[in-house]
Design an enzyme around this catalytic site. Sequence first.
Site, PDB file in Angstrom:
ATOM      1  N   CYS A   2       0.815  -1.216   0.000  1.00 44.93           N
ATOM      2  CA  CYS A   2       0.000   0.000   0.000  1.00 44.93           C
ATOM      3  C   CYS A   2       0.846   1.263   0.000  1.00 44.93           C
ATOM      4  CB  CYS A   2      -0.877   0.036   1.231  1.00 44.93           C
ATOM      5  SG  CYS A   2      -1.835  -1.432   1.503  1.00 44.93           S
ATOM      6  N   ARG A  27       5.192   0.242  -5.902  1.00 47.98           N
ATOM      7  CA  ARG A  27       5.130  -0.570  -4.693  1.00 47.98           C
ATOM      8  C   ARG A  27       4.202  -1.777  -4.855  1.00 47.98           C
ATOM      9  NH1 ARG A  27       6.777   2.364  -0.125  1.00 47.98           N
ATOM     10  NH2 ARG A  27       5.315   1.316   1.234  1.00 47.98           N
ATOM     11  N   GLY A 101      -0.546  -1.521   6.396  1.00 50.20           N
ATOM     12  CA  GLY A 101      -0.201  -2.429   7.487  1.00 50.20           C
ATOM     13  C   GLY A 101      -1.385  -3.305   7.843  1.00 50.20           C
ATOM     14  N   GLU A 485      18.543 -16.639  -8.714  1.00 54.62           N
ATOM     15  CA  GLU A 485      18.108 -15.272  -8.998  1.00 54.62           C
ATOM     16  C   GLU A 485      17.547 -15.171 -10.423  1.00 54.62           C
ATOM     17  OE1 GLU A 485      17.371 -12.791  -7.399  1.00 54.62           O
ATOM     18  OE2 GLU A 485      17.576 -11.053  -8.693  1.00 54.62           O
ATOM     19  N   LYS A 489      13.751 -14.025 -11.300  1.00 57.18           N
ATOM     20  CA  LYS A 489      13.448 -12.896 -12.198  1.00 57.18           C
ATOM     21  C   LYS A 489      12.453 -13.332 -13.256  1.00 57.18           C
ATOM     22  CE  LYS A 489      14.495 -10.387 -10.360  1.00 57.18           C
ATOM     23  NZ  LYS A 489      15.220 -10.154  -9.152  1.00 57.18           N
ATOM     24  N   GLU A 492       8.831 -14.074 -11.790  1.00 53.87           N
ATOM     25  CA  GLU A 492       8.033 -12.970 -11.255  1.00 53.87           C
ATOM     26  C   GLU A 492       7.544 -12.000 -12.317  1.00 53.87           C
ATOM     27  OE1 GLU A 492      10.130 -10.774  -8.210  1.00 53.87           O
ATOM     28  OE2 GLU A 492      11.946 -10.719  -9.387  1.00 53.87           O
ATOM     29  N   HIS A 508      19.571 -35.725  -8.977  1.00 57.67           N
ATOM     30  CA  HIS A 508      18.822 -36.237  -7.826  1.00 57.67           C
ATOM     31  C   HIS A 508      17.323 -35.972  -7.950  1.00 57.67           C
ATOM     32  CE1 HIS A 508      22.540 -37.206  -5.815  1.00 57.67           C
ATOM     33  NE2 HIS A 508      22.979 -35.999  -6.104  1.00 57.67           N
ATOM     34  N   LYS A 607       6.597  -4.035  -4.098  1.00 61.56           N
ATOM     35  CA  LYS A 607       8.012  -3.693  -4.038  1.00 61.56           C
ATOM     36  C   LYS A 607       8.514  -3.697  -2.605  1.00 61.56           C
ATOM     37  CE  LYS A 607      11.884  -2.359  -5.814  1.00 61.56           C
ATOM     38  NZ  LYS A 607      12.643  -3.423  -6.470  1.00 61.56           N
TER      39      LYS A 607
HETATM   40  C1  F6R Z   1      12.599  -9.937  -6.373  1.00 63.98           C
HETATM   41  C2  F6R Z   1      12.278  -8.997  -5.336  1.00 63.98           C
HETATM   42  C3  F6R Z   1      11.914  -9.520  -3.990  1.00 63.98           C
HETATM   43  C4  F6R Z   1      12.671  -8.745  -2.912  1.00 63.98           C
HETATM   44  C5  F6R Z   1      12.195  -9.176  -1.514  1.00 63.98           C
HETATM   45  C6  F6R Z   1      12.997  -8.494  -0.418  1.00 63.98           C
HETATM   46  O1  F6R Z   1      12.891  -9.290  -7.567  1.00 63.98           O
HETATM   47  O2  F6R Z   1      12.332  -7.823  -5.541  1.00 63.98           O
HETATM   48  O3  F6R Z   1      12.146 -10.875  -3.900  1.00 63.98           O
HETATM   49  O4  F6R Z   1      14.033  -8.992  -3.072  1.00 63.98           O
HETATM   50  O5  F6R Z   1      10.842  -8.866  -1.363  1.00 63.98           O
HETATM   51  O6  F6R Z   1      12.873  -7.115  -0.493  1.00 63.98           O
HETATM   52  P1  F6R Z   1      13.907  -6.162   0.222  1.00 63.98           P
HETATM   53  O7  F6R Z   1      15.224  -6.354  -0.408  1.00 63.98           O
HETATM   54  O8  F6R Z   1      13.365  -4.785  -0.017  1.00 63.98           O
HETATM   55  O9  F6R Z   1      13.927  -6.537   1.673  1.00 63.98           O
END
Ligand code: F6R
Length: 612
Positions: A2, A27, A101, A485, A489, A492, A508, A607
């Site tokens: 939010c 966000r 929250g 990673e 990427k 997502e 395995h 985000k």
């Molecule tokens: C993946 C991504 C998320 C964040 C995770 C942690 O691209 O952005 O997996 O890495 O939500 O976020 P932070 O680093 O802000 O604690």
Amino acid sequence: MCGIVAYVGHREACPLILKGLRRLEYRGYDSAGLALLNGDGLKIYKKKGKVSDLEQELSGKDLHATIGIGHTRWATHGAPNDVNSHPHYSNDRRLAIIHNGIIENYATIKQNLVRKGHEFRSETDSEVLIQFIENIRKETGCSLEEAVRLALQEVVGAYAIVVISADDPTQLIAARKGSPLVIGVGDDEYFFASDATPIIEYTKDVVYLNDYEIAVVRDGALRIITLENAQTTPYIQKVELELEAIEKGGFDHFMMKEIFEQPRSIADSMRGRVRAEDGHLQLGGLRDYLDQLAASKRIVIVGCGTSWHAGLVAEYIFEELARIPVEVEYASEFRYRNPIIQERDIVIAISQSGETADTLAAIELAKSKGATIFGVCNVVGSSIARATHAGAYTHAGPEIGVASTKAFTAQVTVLTLMALAAALRAGTISDTLFRQLLAELERIPALVEKVLQDAEKVKEISYIFTYAKNFIYLGRGLNFPVALEGALKLKEISYIHAEGYPAAEMKHGPIALIDEDMPVVVIATKDSSYEKIVSNIQEVKARKGRVIAVVTEGDTLLPGMVDFVIEIPKVHEILVPLISVIPLQLLSYYIAVMRGRNVDQPRNLAKSVTVE
Ligand code: F6R
């Protein structure tokens, strides 16, 4: 998650709030709304969908007002729909709230209010909070400020809120616990937002509200009190963020801009810290804690998602260079175990946003057990940065695309610097290797630039695999977290199912998945496990898997063995992840764009994950 934007002053509130909500779109959210107060009273407008849907809803309406509150909602309690969107009215419609929250004890509070005759329009915990405030005010006859304070004393959970009242067009009341809130201080005007991005266009003077604080703006003045009703002096600081940093700068998407920014962001994360020519390495935020780090018995790294992957890379580097045992934990798991923290253990918390609820809770738990906490955060002044004893900012600049790219490489860079500093202090690294790694680190931005110049090649490969249904990513050693990673990427932003594995684990289980329809991305750079990974590639090829290999420039063996090759420059093995991750970021970006996905705001993702 939010987003909050609120304004009181002399400007038109509605366009300012809408622009601010757009700045917070990154966000992640599923509905948007605002409340405006003018001569016609307190009016709420809200809509499921994007800010643009809300704008359509608003067209043709008289929206003149110089005070208002706005919100983008990421659903937790109740489905994403118009009714559950924020703001929410009190029962008598004279108050309205926006809330980030979760109010954990909302059900009990709601039951009491229902008994007293309150009716609820939405399923949200936020509506319960505003009705609770209204109820206290009516029952006790106290001021709104006091009612907010008393209500928040009863509340269990996390919040950032802003409350507006039809009774006072000069007043906004805000409070925070666990969710971020920044107040911009202008000339006879105040801005409230979840981060500074909606504010910097108007003022660089900001106050970061602390947990358990309530900010009251009334008649052009700002006051801050605590939940215990003690006055505190607002600490106004200058925010160092320029507008260009939060705009797309000619790229189609923030994610692409951020991928291409990496030569600069990696250089920024080393700026003033590294000077290879005279073997200089200094991390100001660690100065007083370096001995403790170097002498630590064990390092526990906590983080989530991409930050957790950066932690896995750091595990290899710390163990190799500083010879300190490292454990890497998902913050969400760590916080709900009864983890063993011993004397001389160090906890390193990694977070781009600095607001991730699970990471913050892991820090609090480790602190309560006596650990010293180091932070590696990107957002200056964020909750995690403030909760740690020491740390180093990554200085990657604002990351707006939901999928983390430049934050990852900046985290790995800073963690490498931390490991090098600890190794030097502990005497576990030779002067020659120390200087060699510093010199190679200084070359990394130029090498990343070189990889980016070959983006077209990755684009062509992406085109071929646009409609794949699954992907496997394989790597060994330091490239294993890079495989994880790369897979994260892709899934997502393109919604293609992808799994990352250590290459040797394939036999395995996952090898059962390999056939001619399974693309396998293998990071097969020339390092200590090169021969082993060549064997793993042969195992995939023997089962007709289609291999895209990321190889070191000049490799003559793999191009003849695999289906597609992406070359990257040679660097010291320790630093390879900083380079090998780049083509994987590009691959997922191009595939997602070709599939028509919203790469900057993928579905269901936020985000800044401020709820657990
Ligand atoms: C993946 C991504 C998320 C964040 C995770 C942690 O691209 O952005 O997996 O890495 O939500 O976020 P932070 O680093 O802000 O604690």
